[in-house]
Design a protein around this motif. Structure first.
Motif, PDB file in Angstrom:
ATOM      1  N   UNK A  54       0.692  -1.197  -0.043  1.00  0.00           N
ATOM      2  CA  UNK A  54       0.112  -0.050  -0.036  1.00  0.00           C
ATOM      3  C   UNK A  54       0.897   1.169  -0.128  1.00  0.00           C
ATOM      4  N   UNK A  55       1.854   1.210   0.933  1.00  0.00           N
ATOM      5  CA  UNK A  55       2.632   2.356   0.923  1.00  0.00           C
ATOM      6  C   UNK A  55       3.356   2.841  -0.239  1.00  0.00           C
ATOM      7  N   UNK A  56       4.101   1.617  -0.870  1.00  0.00           N
ATOM      8  CA  UNK A  56       4.965   2.088  -2.132  1.00  0.00           C
ATOM      9  C   UNK A  56       4.083   2.242  -3.133  1.00  0.00           C
ATOM     10  N   UNK A  57       2.746   1.812  -3.330  1.00  0.00           N
ATOM     11  CA  UNK A  57       1.768   2.092  -4.473  1.00  0.00           C
ATOM     12  C   UNK A  57       1.875   3.684  -4.511  1.00  0.00           C
ATOM     13  N   UNK A  58       1.565   3.980  -3.093  1.00  0.00           N
ATOM     14  CA  UNK A  58       1.121   5.475  -3.061  1.00  0.00           C
ATOM     15  C   UNK A  58       2.012   6.282  -3.155  1.00  0.00           C
ATOM     16  N   UNK A  59       3.417   5.993  -2.704  1.00  0.00           N
ATOM     17  CA  UNK A  59       4.528   6.707  -2.859  1.00  0.00           C
ATOM     18  C   UNK A  59       5.952   6.046  -3.585  1.00  0.00           C
TER      19      UNK A  59
END
Length: 260
Positions: A54-59
């Motif tokens: 989730x985090x690396x998809x968003x950033x």
């Protein structure tokens, strides 16, 4: 450029879902492996996988440091990176205790700019940004109003407690040890403890989110020389650290840490 508030909103949502994932394994005897003397469970891996996805998809240009997966450098020209402990306090988690949490921070220019500690078994969510208040369940929190004339209320690992008790026991009230270092820092930030000592060989993922939350609550996490800890994109262990309300930190530093 995302603001610290943008990053806090992202990591708070991601940590909440990671907490729900972890609760699905809690008190259900998850499979456990060992990294030296430290346990890691399938719950740790499941929560970590969610956070990374989730985090690396968003950033996608942010870097990544986690206790459970390989580090990933930030993209060209990007200074920010995530520091993640998918379950801080795995031993407590495996014993069915409540004092464990999901710890997620965003680092920028060597210091945390957004941090969240989500303790789902307690229904507590701590958060902060570098320019905002520290909160517990969206309500502002502050460190204890420590006075030098009274005893310090501290929590720390038993090995550190025994040495400090021998040297300064008359000046300290010892609370029970809390295995999750991140949650212990949250207890200091919310005024439930005056302070704690952080043993050498802890890692950045143990402290990054709690460091920011404590700072924004009016406290400090510092090295033995009184300076703040700086974070870099390579996972790093550190020496003894002191955390607490301002007066508590000053007194602990006065001890010289000879007992740590």
């Amino acid at each position: 450029m995302f603001t610290p508030e943008d990053d806090l909103a992202l990591i708070r949502t991601a940590a909440a879902e990671a907490g729900r994932i972890a609760l699905g394994f809690w008190k259900r005897e998850p499979e456990v492996w060992w990294k030296g003397s430290s346990p890691v469970s399938e719950a740790d891996f499941a929560a970590d996988a969610h956070l990374r996805r989730v985090l690396l998809a968003a950033r996608p240009h942010y870097g990544w440091i986690s206790e459970e997966t390989a580090a990933q450098p930030a993209g060209a020209g990007e200074q920010r990176f995530f520091v993640v402990d998918p379950i801080d306090g795995t031993r407590a988690f495996l014993r069915g205790e409540t004092t464990w949490c999901i710890s997620v921070a965003v680092i920028g220019a060597g210091r945390p700019i957004a941090g969240v500690l989500d303790a789902p078994a307690l229904g507590e969510v701590f958060g902060a940004t570098a320019d905002g208040a520290a909160t517990l369940n969206d309500q502002p929190i502050a460190v204890s109003a420590f006075e030098r004339k009274r005893k310090l209320l501290l929590s720390m690992p038993d090995s550190m407690r025994r040495r400090l008790e021998d040297a300064r026991g008359g000046e300290i009230d010892f609370a029970a040890n809390v295995p999750s270092l991140a949650y212990r820092l949250a207890m200091v930030a919310s005024g439930r403890l005056d302070g704690t000592l952080v043993g050498a060989r802890a890692n950045d993922w143990d402290i990054a989110a709690g460091d920011l939350i404590l700072e924004r609550a009016g406290g400090r996490l510092v090295r033995a020389d009184g300076q703040p800890h700086l974070y870099n994109p390579a996972p790093e262990r550190h020496g003894v650290l002191v955390a607490g309300a301002q007066g508590a930190v000053r007194r602990l530093l006065d001890y010289g840490l000879e007992a740590a």
